[in-house]
Design an enzyme around this catalytic site. Sequence first.
Site, PDB file in Angstrom:
ATOM      1  N   MET A  30       0.842  -1.208   0.000  1.00 52.77           N
ATOM      2  CA  MET A  30       0.000   0.000   0.000  1.00 52.77           C
ATOM      3  C   MET A  30       0.877   1.257   0.000  1.00 52.77           C
ATOM      4  O   MET A  30       0.409   2.356   0.297  1.00 52.77           O
ATOM      5  CB  MET A  30      -0.932  -0.021   1.199  1.00 52.77           C
ATOM      6  CG  MET A  30      -1.877  -1.228   1.156  1.00 52.77           C
ATOM      7  SD  MET A  30      -3.379  -1.032   2.106  1.00 52.77           S
ATOM      8  CE  MET A  30      -2.723  -0.871   3.741  1.00 52.77           C
ATOM      9  N   GLY A  31       2.159   1.065  -0.327  1.00 54.16           N
ATOM     10  CA  GLY A  31       3.047   2.223  -0.468  1.00 54.16           C
ATOM     11  C   GLY A  31       3.564   2.757   0.852  1.00 54.16           C
ATOM     12  O   GLY A  31       3.486   2.085   1.880  1.00 54.16           O
ATOM     13  N   LEU A  33       6.741   3.152   1.326  1.00 53.29           N
ATOM     14  CA  LEU A  33       7.642   2.006   1.426  1.00 53.29           C
ATOM     15  C   LEU A  33       8.747   2.218   2.461  1.00 53.29           C
ATOM     16  O   LEU A  33       9.269   3.314   2.623  1.00 53.29           O
ATOM     17  CB  LEU A  33       8.270   1.714   0.052  1.00 53.29           C
ATOM     18  CG  LEU A  33       7.286   1.426  -1.078  1.00 53.29           C
ATOM     19  CD1 LEU A  33       8.038   1.151  -2.381  1.00 53.29           C
ATOM     20  CD2 LEU A  33       6.357   0.266  -0.737  1.00 53.29           C
ATOM     21  N   HIS A  37       9.156  -3.505   3.300  1.00 52.42           N
ATOM     22  CA  HIS A  37       8.692  -3.731   1.926  1.00 52.42           C
ATOM     23  C   HIS A  37       9.874  -4.093   1.017  1.00 52.42           C
ATOM     24  O   HIS A  37       9.789  -4.997   0.192  1.00 52.42           O
ATOM     25  CB  HIS A  37       8.060  -2.461   1.350  1.00 52.42           C
ATOM     26  CG  HIS A  37       6.808  -2.008   2.049  1.00 52.42           C
ATOM     27  ND1 HIS A  37       6.739  -0.824   2.736  1.00 52.42           N
ATOM     28  CD2 HIS A  37       5.582  -2.572   2.141  1.00 52.42           C
ATOM     29  CE1 HIS A  37       5.518  -0.679   3.222  1.00 52.42           C
ATOM     30  NE2 HIS A  37       4.797  -1.709   2.895  1.00 52.42           N
ATOM     31  N   GLY A 149       4.851 -10.353   4.071  1.00 52.16           N
ATOM     32  CA  GLY A 149       5.639 -10.252   5.299  1.00 52.16           C
ATOM     33  C   GLY A 149       4.979 -10.970   6.470  1.00 52.16           C
ATOM     34  O   GLY A 149       3.751 -10.981   6.598  1.00 52.16           O
ATOM     35  N   ASP A 152       2.421  -9.263   9.033  1.00 55.50           N
ATOM     36  CA  ASP A 152       0.975  -9.506   9.006  1.00 55.50           C
ATOM     37  C   ASP A 152       0.787 -11.024   8.919  1.00 55.50           C
ATOM     38  O   ASP A 152       0.374 -11.551   7.885  1.00 55.50           O
ATOM     39  CB  ASP A 152       0.350  -8.797   7.799  1.00 55.50           C
ATOM     40  CG  ASP A 152       0.615  -7.302   7.846  1.00 55.50           C
ATOM     41  OD1 ASP A 152      -0.107  -6.594   8.546  1.00 55.50           O
ATOM     42  OD2 ASP A 152       1.595  -6.845   7.198  1.00 55.50           O
ATOM     43  N   GLN A 155      -2.553 -12.481   7.940  1.00 58.66           N
ATOM     44  CA  GLN A 155      -2.783 -12.255   6.509  1.00 58.66           C
ATOM     45  C   GLN A 155      -2.024 -13.289   5.668  1.00 58.66           C
ATOM     46  O   GLN A 155      -2.561 -13.851   4.715  1.00 58.66           O
ATOM     47  CB  GLN A 155      -2.348 -10.845   6.125  1.00 58.66           C
ATOM     48  CG  GLN A 155      -2.345 -10.589   4.635  1.00 58.66           C
ATOM     49  CD  GLN A 155      -1.992  -9.151   4.305  1.00 58.66           C
ATOM     50  OE1 GLN A 155      -2.859  -8.307   4.283  1.00 58.66           O
ATOM     51  NE2 GLN A 155      -0.727  -8.873   4.050  1.00 58.66           N
ATOM     52  N   SER A 188       4.206   1.331   7.594  1.00 60.01           N
ATOM     53  CA  SER A 188       3.942   2.644   6.988  1.00 60.01           C
ATOM     54  C   SER A 188       3.262   3.559   8.002  1.00 60.01           C
ATOM     55  O   SER A 188       3.458   4.770   7.996  1.00 60.01           O
ATOM     56  CB  SER A 188       3.042   2.480   5.760  1.00 60.01           C
ATOM     57  OG  SER A 188       3.649   1.604   4.852  1.00 60.01           O
ATOM     58  N   ARG A 189       2.457   2.966   8.874  1.00 61.30           N
ATOM     59  CA  ARG A 189       1.736   3.774   9.869  1.00 61.30           C
ATOM     60  C   ARG A 189       2.677   4.396  10.905  1.00 61.30           C
ATOM     61  O   ARG A 189       2.290   5.353  11.587  1.00 61.30           O
ATOM     62  CB  ARG A 189       0.666   2.940  10.573  1.00 61.30           C
ATOM     63  CG  ARG A 189      -0.509   2.584   9.666  1.00 61.30           C
ATOM     64  CD  ARG A 189      -1.597   1.835  10.429  1.00 61.30           C
ATOM     65  NE  ARG A 189      -2.750   1.543   9.591  1.00 61.30           N
ATOM     66  CZ  ARG A 189      -2.883   0.452   8.818  1.00 61.30           C
ATOM     67  NH1 ARG A 189      -1.915  -0.444   8.785  1.00 61.30           N
ATOM     68  NH2 ARG A 189      -3.970   0.269   8.101  1.00 61.30           N
TER      69      ARG A 189
END
Length: 282
Positions: A30-31, A33, A37, A149, A152, A155, A188-189
Site C-alpha cells: 500500500m506504499g 515504502l 517492503h 511479510g 501480518d 494475513q 507505513s503507519r
Amino acid sequence: MVVHTDKVSLSSDLLSRRKQNEKIGFVPTMGALHRGHLSLVKNALKENDCVVVSIYVNPTQFDNKEDLKKYPRILQKDIQLLQELSGDILLYVPNNEDIYGEKVTSAHFEYDGLEHQMEGAHRKGHFDGVGTILSIFFDIIKPHSAYFGEKDFQQLQIVRKLVQLQKYPVEIVGCPIVRENNGLAMSSRNKRLSEKEFEEAAFIYKTLQKVKRKFPTTSIKKINEFVKEQFLHNSYLKLEYFEIANEQTLVPAKHKMKTNKYRAFIAVHCGKVRLIDNVPLN
Ligand code: AMP
C-alpha cells in the site's frame, strides 16, 4: 523501471514477458515504502526474472475511515526507492476505477475459520477486502510467486489458504519481520507517530521478547495476565488484544501442546495509530 497505471498496459507488458518464459514475482503493497517492503522486493528479485510491485491503498480492507484517509501516500519517494533497487521492477499504481470499475465493493471470503481470529475479529470486513484485492491482482498479474511479510502473519496464513481454496497457481513466500533499531516492527503507519510515541512504541516488542522468554516455563494464562498488567501502567499505549495462538489454525491457545507451534500476536493503539506485531514462541 516501468510504471503502469492501468491493468491493460500492465497485462500486455506481462504477456510479452511470459512469452519469453520470464518468471514473474509479485509484491503487493500500500506504499509509503520502508525497509520491510524492500526486503520483500529484494527476495522477489533474487528468485524471479521480473517483479511486479503494486502500490494501492485498497479501500475495501479498511474498517476505519479515518485510517484510510490518513494512510501515508508518498508515491514519488516510493518510486525513487524502487528505482534505486533495480530496473527489473514493473510498478503498478492503479486507481480505484482500474481495480473496481464503477463500484468499490468487497466479495465475501471464508478461509476455514482463520478469518474469525484476531485482526478478523477486531477489523470487520478486513479479510474480505484482502481476499477481494488479491483475487483481482492474481487474475491480472498471474504471478508465479507472491511475497508477503510475517509482520501480518494472519494475513500470510489467510493468503496461503486463499490460494489453496481457489487453486491459484502461485507460490506464496513468507518473509521475516524487519524492525527499527528500537525493535518496533516497521510499518507505513509508523510515519504517523510523534517522536515520543515512536520511542514509547518500542515497549510492544520489548514485551513480546519477555513473553518469548517466559513461554517455556510459564502457563499461557499467566502470560496473558502479565501482558495485560504491563500495558495497564503505560499511558502511551492501549492494548487492543494479546493472544498466544496456534500458528496453523490461529486459534488462541489455553494450554501448550508439545506438537504445536505457537506465536504471540498483539495489537496496540499508540495515540491515533494502530500497531500490530507478532513473534514465534517455539
Ligand atoms: P502493506 O503496505 O502494509 O500492505 O504491506 C505490504 C507487504 O509488506 C505485506 O506483505 C506486509 O506484511 C509486508 N510488510 C510490512 N511491514 C513489514 C515489515 N516490517 N517486515 C516485513 N514485511 C513487512
